[in-house]
Write an enzyme that holds these catalytic residues in place. Structure first.
Site, PDB file in Angstrom:
ATOM      1  N   ASP A 110      -0.752   9.480   3.657  1.00  0.00           N
ATOM      2  CA  ASP A 110      -1.160   9.331   2.280  1.00  0.00           C
ATOM      3  C   ASP A 110      -2.307  10.119   1.962  1.00  0.00           C
ATOM      4  O   ASP A 110      -3.345  10.160   2.662  1.00  0.00           O
ATOM      5  CB  ASP A 110      -1.334   7.692   2.030  1.00  0.00           C
ATOM      6  CG  ASP A 110      -1.325   7.649   0.362  1.00  0.00           C
ATOM      7  OD1 ASP A 110      -0.353   6.959  -0.248  1.00  0.00           O
ATOM      8  OD2 ASP A 110      -2.250   8.176  -0.287  1.00  0.00           O
ATOM      9  N   ASN A 167       5.764  -0.344  -3.623  1.00  0.00           N
ATOM     10  CA  ASN A 167       5.355  -0.779  -5.131  1.00  0.00           C
ATOM     11  C   ASN A 167       6.972  -0.566  -5.986  1.00  0.00           C
ATOM     12  O   ASN A 167       7.123   0.676  -5.842  1.00  0.00           O
ATOM     13  CB  ASN A 167       4.313  -0.177  -5.635  1.00  0.00           C
ATOM     14  CG  ASN A 167       2.993  -0.801  -4.847  1.00  0.00           C
ATOM     15  OD1 ASN A 167       2.832  -1.611  -4.372  1.00  0.00           O
ATOM     16  ND2 ASN A 167       2.014   0.142  -4.620  1.00  0.00           N
ATOM     17  N   GLN A 176       3.448   1.120  -9.032  1.00  0.00           N
ATOM     18  CA  GLN A 176       4.058   2.338  -8.498  1.00  0.00           C
ATOM     19  C   GLN A 176       3.697   3.407  -9.400  1.00  0.00           C
ATOM     20  O   GLN A 176       3.653   3.358 -10.555  1.00  0.00           O
ATOM     21  CB  GLN A 176       5.813   2.289  -8.664  1.00  0.00           C
ATOM     22  CG  GLN A 176       6.463   3.435  -7.897  1.00  0.00           C
ATOM     23  CD  GLN A 176       7.974   3.298  -8.060  1.00  0.00           C
ATOM     24  OE1 GLN A 176       8.491   2.422  -8.690  1.00  0.00           O
ATOM     25  NE2 GLN A 176       8.533   4.122  -7.488  1.00  0.00           N
ATOM     26  N   HIS A 232       9.268   4.920  -1.533  1.00  0.00           N
ATOM     27  CA  HIS A 232       8.304   5.002  -0.491  1.00  0.00           C
ATOM     28  C   HIS A 232       8.022   3.720   0.293  1.00  0.00           C
ATOM     29  O   HIS A 232       7.774   2.780  -0.660  1.00  0.00           O
ATOM     30  CB  HIS A 232       7.123   5.821  -0.483  1.00  0.00           C
ATOM     31  CG  HIS A 232       6.458   5.454  -1.747  1.00  0.00           C
ATOM     32  ND1 HIS A 232       6.927   5.956  -3.045  1.00  0.00           N
ATOM     33  CD2 HIS A 232       5.350   5.207  -1.927  1.00  0.00           C
ATOM     34  CE1 HIS A 232       5.895   5.465  -3.979  1.00  0.00           C
ATOM     35  NE2 HIS A 232       4.992   4.977  -3.202  1.00  0.00           N
ATOM     36  N   HIS A 288       4.694   2.101   2.026  1.00  0.00           N
ATOM     37  CA  HIS A 288       3.370   2.419   2.677  1.00  0.00           C
ATOM     38  C   HIS A 288       3.398   1.832   3.997  1.00  0.00           C
ATOM     39  O   HIS A 288       3.666   0.150   4.025  1.00  0.00           O
ATOM     40  CB  HIS A 288       2.303   1.886   1.629  1.00  0.00           C
ATOM     41  CG  HIS A 288       2.211   2.217   0.274  1.00  0.00           C
ATOM     42  ND1 HIS A 288       1.085   3.265  -0.020  1.00  0.00           N
ATOM     43  CD2 HIS A 288       3.149   2.357  -0.815  1.00  0.00           C
ATOM     44  CE1 HIS A 288       1.585   3.431  -1.305  1.00  0.00           C
ATOM     45  NE2 HIS A 288       2.603   3.017  -1.975  1.00  0.00           N
TER      46      HIS A 288
HETATM   47  P1  AMP Z   1       2.647   4.285  -5.322  1.00  0.00           P
HETATM   48  O1  AMP Z   1       1.287   4.060  -6.097  1.00  0.00           O
HETATM   49  O2  AMP Z   1       3.014   2.940  -4.596  1.00  0.00           O
HETATM   50  O3  AMP Z   1       3.768   4.836  -5.928  1.00  0.00           O
HETATM   51  O4  AMP Z   1       2.054   5.117  -4.060  1.00  0.00           O
HETATM   52  C1  AMP Z   1       2.172   6.446  -4.401  1.00  0.00           C
HETATM   53  C2  AMP Z   1       1.223   6.960  -3.095  1.00  0.00           C
HETATM   54  O5  AMP Z   1       1.380   8.506  -2.905  1.00  0.00           O
HETATM   55  C3  AMP Z   1      -0.278   6.905  -3.377  1.00  0.00           C
HETATM   56  O6  AMP Z   1      -0.931   6.043  -2.463  1.00  0.00           O
HETATM   57  C4  AMP Z   1      -1.107   8.004  -3.272  1.00  0.00           C
HETATM   58  O7  AMP Z   1      -2.097   8.409  -2.783  1.00  0.00           O
HETATM   59  C5  AMP Z   1       0.202   9.035  -2.431  1.00  0.00           C
HETATM   60  N1  AMP Z   1       0.393  10.436  -2.773  1.00  0.00           N
HETATM   61  C6  AMP Z   1       0.476  11.050  -4.050  1.00  0.00           C
HETATM   62  N2  AMP Z   1       0.648  12.468  -4.021  1.00  0.00           N
HETATM   63  C7  AMP Z   1       0.413  12.842  -2.699  1.00  0.00           C
HETATM   64  C8  AMP Z   1       0.787  13.864  -1.894  1.00  0.00           C
HETATM   65  N3  AMP Z   1       0.667  15.109  -2.291  1.00  0.00           N
HETATM   66  N4  AMP Z   1       0.815  13.468  -0.515  1.00  0.00           N
HETATM   67  C9  AMP Z   1       0.401  12.637  -0.090  1.00  0.00           C
HETATM   68  N5  AMP Z   1       0.307  11.353  -0.626  1.00  0.00           N
HETATM   69  C10 AMP Z   1       0.417  11.209  -2.040  1.00  0.00           C
END
Ligand code: AMP
Ligand code: ZN
Length: 113
Positions: free
Chosen positions: A30, A86, A93, A99, A101
């Site tokens: 992440d 999420n 989300q 995805h 986590h």
């Molecule tokens: P969510 O908020 O549950 O949809 O999780 C999305 C996650 O993606 C967050 O923890 C962000 O930090 C992560 N994220 C967003 N863009 C990237 C990226 N380009 N590379 C790695 N992680 C990312």
């Protein structure tokens, strides 16, 4: 899917620290880690969220959980870890590509925020 950042990572068109890649699943760190280990496990196929799953995704889901078990071991999370997905705005989300986590390396608290 057009404009999806995780599809771009899967296609290796956007940068990420990729730790694991199989025929159907990829895992990468992440970009904004919330724990010493914070990985994202994604299907290579674009699915918006858990809400978009059907019976046809049973094998894919098994492979995502297998990836989680494998990565928890390679990250050295013997003390325990957490797997979170999420769903939707109220679920927190922000990226609409399914995805998990995978969080570990510190003691988790409950309830989550
Ligand atoms: P969510 O908020 O549950 O949809 O999780 C999305 C996650 O993606 C967050 O923890 C962000 O930090 C992560 N994220 C967003 N863009 C990237 C990226 N380009 N590379 C790695 N992680 C990312
Ligand atoms: Zn996508």
């Amino acid at each position: 899917m057009n404009g999806c950042v995780f599809c771009k990572i899967v296609a290796r068109e956007a940068p990420a620290e990729i730790l694991h890649s199989t025929e159907s699943v990829m895992a990468f760190r992440d970009a904004n880690p919330q724990a010493p280990t914070h990985l994202l496990i994604v299907p290579k196929e674009h699915i918006d969220s858990i809400d978009g799953l059907s019976d046809a995704h049973a094998d894919l889901l098994a492979h995502m959980f297998q990836a989680a078990n494998h990565l928890a071991k390679t990250e050295g999370l013997e003390e325990g870890w957490r797997l979170v997905s999420n769903v939707g705005p109220a679920g927190g989300q922000t990226v609409y590509h399914l995805h998990f986590h995978l969080l570990g390396g510190r003691r988790m608290t409950w309830p989550p925020g």
